[in-house]
Design a protein around this motif. Structure first.
Motif, PDB file in Angstrom:
ATOM      1  N   THR A   1       0.861  -1.195  -0.037  1.00  0.00           N
ATOM      2  CA  THR A   1       0.079   0.113  -0.050  1.00  0.00           C
ATOM      3  C   THR A   1       0.945   1.325   0.136  1.00  0.00           C
ATOM      4  N   LEU A   2       0.547   2.256  -0.683  1.00  0.00           N
ATOM      5  CA  LEU A   2       1.338   3.454  -1.123  1.00  0.00           C
ATOM      6  C   LEU A   2       0.581   4.266  -0.688  1.00  0.00           C
ATOM      7  N   TRP A   3       0.632   5.183   0.316  1.00  0.00           N
ATOM      8  CA  TRP A   3       0.350   6.619   0.763  1.00  0.00           C
ATOM      9  C   TRP A   3       1.100   7.635   0.353  1.00  0.00           C
ATOM     10  N   TYR A   4       0.385   8.628  -0.247  1.00  0.00           N
ATOM     11  CA  TYR A   4       1.552   9.755  -0.902  1.00  0.00           C
ATOM     12  C   TYR A   4       0.576  11.099  -1.078  1.00  0.00           C
ATOM     13  N   PRO A   5       1.617  12.186  -0.985  1.00  0.00           N
ATOM     14  CA  PRO A   5       1.083  13.536  -1.211  1.00  0.00           C
ATOM     15  C   PRO A   5       0.488  13.875  -2.447  1.00  0.00           C
ATOM     16  N   ALA A   6      -0.808  14.226  -2.591  1.00  0.00           N
ATOM     17  CA  ALA A   6      -1.613  14.364  -3.474  1.00  0.00           C
ATOM     18  C   ALA A   6      -2.034  15.784  -3.672  1.00  0.00           C
TER      19      ALA A   6
ATOM     20  N   GLY B   1       0.356 -10.509  12.358  1.00  0.00           N
ATOM     21  CA  GLY B   1      -1.175 -10.825  12.304  1.00  0.00           C
ATOM     22  C   GLY B   1      -1.937  -9.575  11.724  1.00  0.00           C
ATOM     23  N   GLY B   2      -1.061  -8.259  11.285  1.00  0.00           N
ATOM     24  CA  GLY B   2      -1.532  -7.123  10.749  1.00  0.00           C
ATOM     25  C   GLY B   2      -1.758  -6.957   9.406  1.00  0.00           C
ATOM     26  N   ARG B   3      -1.952  -5.872   8.997  1.00  0.00           N
ATOM     27  CA  ARG B   3      -2.184  -5.229   7.778  1.00  0.00           C
ATOM     28  C   ARG B   3      -1.696  -3.775   7.717  1.00  0.00           C
ATOM     29  N   PRO B   4      -1.117  -3.238   6.459  1.00  0.00           N
ATOM     30  CA  PRO B   4      -0.898  -1.994   6.445  1.00  0.00           C
ATOM     31  C   PRO B   4      -2.139  -1.000   6.722  1.00  0.00           C
ATOM     32  N   GLU B   5      -3.282  -1.285   6.359  1.00  0.00           N
ATOM     33  CA  GLU B   5      -4.484  -0.352   6.811  1.00  0.00           C
ATOM     34  C   GLU B   5      -4.708  -0.330   8.132  1.00  0.00           C
ATOM     35  N   ASP B   6      -4.359  -1.287   8.792  1.00  0.00           N
ATOM     36  CA  ASP B   6      -4.470  -1.308  10.432  1.00  0.00           C
ATOM     37  C   ASP B   6      -3.703   0.301  11.038  1.00  0.00           C
ATOM     38  N   TYR B   7      -2.820   0.774  10.021  1.00  0.00           N
ATOM     39  CA  TYR B   7      -2.062   1.554  10.709  1.00  0.00           C
ATOM     40  C   TYR B   7      -2.222   3.040   9.832  1.00  0.00           C
TER      41      TYR B   7
ATOM     42  N   LEU C   1      -2.133   6.802  11.144  1.00  0.00           N
ATOM     43  CA  LEU C   1      -0.495   7.264  11.469  1.00  0.00           C
ATOM     44  C   LEU C   1       0.091   7.443  10.041  1.00  0.00           C
ATOM     45  N   LEU C   2      -0.098   6.454   9.054  1.00  0.00           N
ATOM     46  CA  LEU C   2       0.689   6.649   7.938  1.00  0.00           C
ATOM     47  C   LEU C   2      -0.084   7.664   7.064  1.00  0.00           C
ATOM     48  N   THR C   3      -1.172   7.901   7.173  1.00  0.00           N
ATOM     49  CA  THR C   3      -1.685   9.210   6.066  1.00  0.00           C
ATOM     50  C   THR C   3      -1.251  10.582   6.708  1.00  0.00           C
ATOM     51  N   ARG C   4      -0.950  10.234   8.171  1.00  0.00           N
ATOM     52  CA  ARG C   4      -0.546  11.615   8.601  1.00  0.00           C
ATOM     53  C   ARG C   4       0.918  11.913   7.942  1.00  0.00           C
ATOM     54  N   TRP C   5       1.925  11.054   8.080  1.00  0.00           N
ATOM     55  CA  TRP C   5       3.176  11.080   7.366  1.00  0.00           C
ATOM     56  C   TRP C   5       3.177  11.575   6.007  1.00  0.00           C
ATOM     57  N   ALA C   6       2.194  10.922   5.212  1.00  0.00           N
ATOM     58  CA  ALA C   6       2.057  11.284   4.011  1.00  0.00           C
ATOM     59  C   ALA C   6       1.633  12.881   3.632  1.00  0.00           C
ATOM     60  N   ALA C   7       0.575  13.259   4.396  1.00  0.00           N
ATOM     61  CA  ALA C   7       0.140  14.551   4.643  1.00  0.00           C
ATOM     62  C   ALA C   7       1.387  15.441   4.948  1.00  0.00           C
ATOM     63  N   ALA C   8       2.249  15.049   5.670  1.00  0.00           N
ATOM     64  CA  ALA C   8       3.330  15.864   5.961  1.00  0.00           C
ATOM     65  C   ALA C   8       4.444  15.808   4.721  1.00  0.00           C
ATOM     66  N   GLY C   9       4.285  15.232   3.741  1.00  0.00           N
ATOM     67  CA  GLY C   9       5.272  15.318   2.498  1.00  0.00           C
ATOM     68  C   GLY C   9       6.222  13.984   2.552  1.00  0.00           C
TER      69      GLY C   9
ATOM     70  N   ALA D   1       3.948   0.270   2.396  1.00  0.00           N
ATOM     71  CA  ALA D   1       3.880  -0.543   3.479  1.00  0.00           C
ATOM     72  C   ALA D   1       3.439  -2.077   3.042  1.00  0.00           C
ATOM     73  N   PRO D   2       4.492  -2.822   3.130  1.00  0.00           N
ATOM     74  CA  PRO D   2       4.004  -4.190   2.451  1.00  0.00           C
ATOM     75  C   PRO D   2       3.144  -5.022   3.488  1.00  0.00           C
ATOM     76  N   LYS D   3       2.382  -5.935   3.084  1.00  0.00           N
ATOM     77  CA  LYS D   3       1.887  -6.975   3.778  1.00  0.00           C
ATOM     78  C   LYS D   3       2.643  -8.388   3.597  1.00  0.00           C
ATOM     79  N   PHE D   4       3.190  -8.784   4.514  1.00  0.00           N
ATOM     80  CA  PHE D   4       4.032  -9.780   4.497  1.00  0.00           C
ATOM     81  C   PHE D   4       3.289 -11.115   4.265  1.00  0.00           C
ATOM     82  N   PRO D   5       3.985 -12.180   3.785  1.00  0.00           N
ATOM     83  CA  PRO D   5       3.272 -13.232   3.325  1.00  0.00           C
ATOM     84  C   PRO D   5       2.854 -14.424   4.495  1.00  0.00           C
ATOM     85  N   HIS D   6       3.662 -14.276   5.642  1.00  0.00           N
ATOM     86  CA  HIS D   6       3.592 -15.283   6.542  1.00  0.00           C
ATOM     87  C   HIS D   6       2.979 -14.673   7.688  1.00  0.00           C
TER      88      HIS D   6
END
Length: 321
Positions: A77-82, A111-117, A120-128, A133-138
């Motif tokens: 999942t990629l979050w980025y300034p838009a 047991g997590g997913r990128p979207e769980d965070y 926080l992660l969109t706040r980083w993207a909004a800051a530039g 965030a990869p989802k790991f296979p196991h």
């Protein structure tokens, strides 16, 4: 899975106890007495002095389908300034904002997913920052939950970084010309914190300029920090019920570079990262200022960091940056 030395296998086996889930576990240890930190080996950050964007951005989101070696699927999942008005929810495939932005890798917990965070992660993207965030296979949601596979994840993250940076020169890609390959950080929570530590120890990726470890431990990856100095920020709850605070503090103490540790006296293993609230705002603001300093070379951000970290009395900061 490739064969590993017996010592590493034994250490990794402990992960099944220490990272077995995001609830339950042993009672947390109290905060140990602070030790004198090792001196930094070189000045930091490595990036030239500069200024982070002062404005907030709208946020776009898109998905990449990656696979390392054909048997390790790594949806990213990629979050980025838009372009657009800041403050709304992330818009799928929104046009990227003008500029060249640092890249921040994020590794989820067991047991997590990128979207769980995403808060926080969109706040980083909004800051530039462009956040990958990869989802790991196991160890990701829906996987077999094998904690031993955490030892393969530093190589996964390095692979993801290579593929993401390649978008900067790929004809027709929406992020062409928008990524700065000279300004890169790795971050992660819990098992993802182990992954992040590994990227600066046994699996050192020299492209990384900085790291943020949330509730991490060195089990399986060690504390032999290597390569050029890369400032580190550790974030850990003192009431962590999964990874003892003392375990995270021990790794922090071993870092030979500029570093800081944000400690939340009432913080558990992940609530401050997973749900919006005052604790998350402190964590978000502190991590944003750290990334502005380490990836944009913004000295003003470094000066603001202690005030953001201690606002409201929710956290303390051990600052050796």
């Amino acid at each position: 899975m490739r064969r590993r030395p017996a010592a590493m296998i034994a250490a990794a086996a402990l992960l099944s106890t220490g990272l077995a889930g995001c609830s339950g576990g042993t009672a947390p240890a109290g905060r140990p007495a602070p030790d004198a930190p090792p001196k930094a080996t070189t000045p930091a950050p490595r990036v030239p002095p500069g200024h982070a964007p002062k404005e907030s951005f709208a946020v776009g989101v898109r998905q990449l389908k990656l696979n390392r070696d054909g048997d390790r699927p790594l949806p990213v999942t990629l979050w980025y300034p838009a372009r657009g008005e800041a403050g709304g929810t992330a818009e799928r495939s929104a046009p990227a904002a003008a500029g060249r932005f640092p890249v921040v890798l994020f590794s989820h917990g067991l047991g997590g997913r990128p979207e769980d965070y995403r808060v926080l992660l969109t706040r980083w993207a909004a800051a530039g920052f462009v956040v990958a965030a990869p989802k790991f296979p196991h160890t990701g949601a829906g996987g077999d939950g094998n904690p031993l596979d955490v030892l393969n994840q530093p190589a996964d993250v390095s692979y993801v970084l290579t593929q993401v940076l390649a978008l900067d020169t790929r004809a027709g890609d929406p992020l062409r010309g928008r990524l700065d390959p000279e300004r890169v950080a790795a971050t992660g929570h819990s098992a993802g914190g182990v992954t992040t530590i590994g990227l600066f120890t046994a699996g050192r990726d020299e492209r990384l300029d900085a790291g943020i470890v949330f509730a991490g431990t060195s089990l399986g990856v060690g504390t032999a920090f290597a390569g050029a100095a890369a400032p580190q920020l550790f974030v850990h709850g003192e009431a962590d019920e999964v990874v003892d605070y003392a375990a995270g503090k021990a790794v922090y103490d071993a870092v030979p570079w500029p570093k800081a540790m944000l400690s939340l006296p009432k913080g558990d293993h992940g609530r401050a990262l997973l749900s919006d609230g005052t604790a998350l705002r402190v964590v978000a603001d502190t991590t944003v200022e750290f990334l502005r300093w380490t990836l944009y070379g913004d000295e003003a951000a470094k000066k603001r960091l202690p005030a953001d970290a201690t606002r409201g009395g929710l956290a303390t900061l051990d600052d050796h940056l």
